[in-house]
Design an enzyme around this catalytic site. Sequence first.
Site: not given
Ligand code: 5GP
Length: 116
Positions: A30, A97, A101
Amino acid sequence: METDCLFCKIVAGEIPATVVRETETTLAFRDIAPKAPVHVLVIPKEHFVDVVTMAQADPELTGAVMETAATVAEQEGLGIDGFRLIFNTGPWGGQEVFHAHAHVLGGAPLGPMLAR
Ligand code: 5GP
Ligand code: ZN
């Protein structure tokens, strides 16, 4: 494993996560800041910076990530009403990140695809 990668640390069990599905090569957990009633991240256990790098290096693994995302969507009850599957990629894609993903988002109408 990349030593300073958040998602590699989740794979290694060094950072806790609410895991909803695990396969030999993928992990689904999640999102810590959900943007919809269901918001699950699906990752390859192996580190790739983004979906492009992963897809070019390992199409089979990319298929496994998609299969896990599809199974999670069904398992989360999103099969009938539908859901959104997103790979944010690079700065203009809003990627924060840098471990590939997929976001599985659903549980309510999600509105327009892009914020205006
Ligand atoms: P992006 O913006 O790179 O597509 O998505 C990264 C996602 O990782 C974001 O939706 C953010 O809320 C989630 N995220 C960031 N840090 C953590 C964490 O420590 N644990 C989890 N479960 N999600 C995280
Ligand atoms: Zn990583």
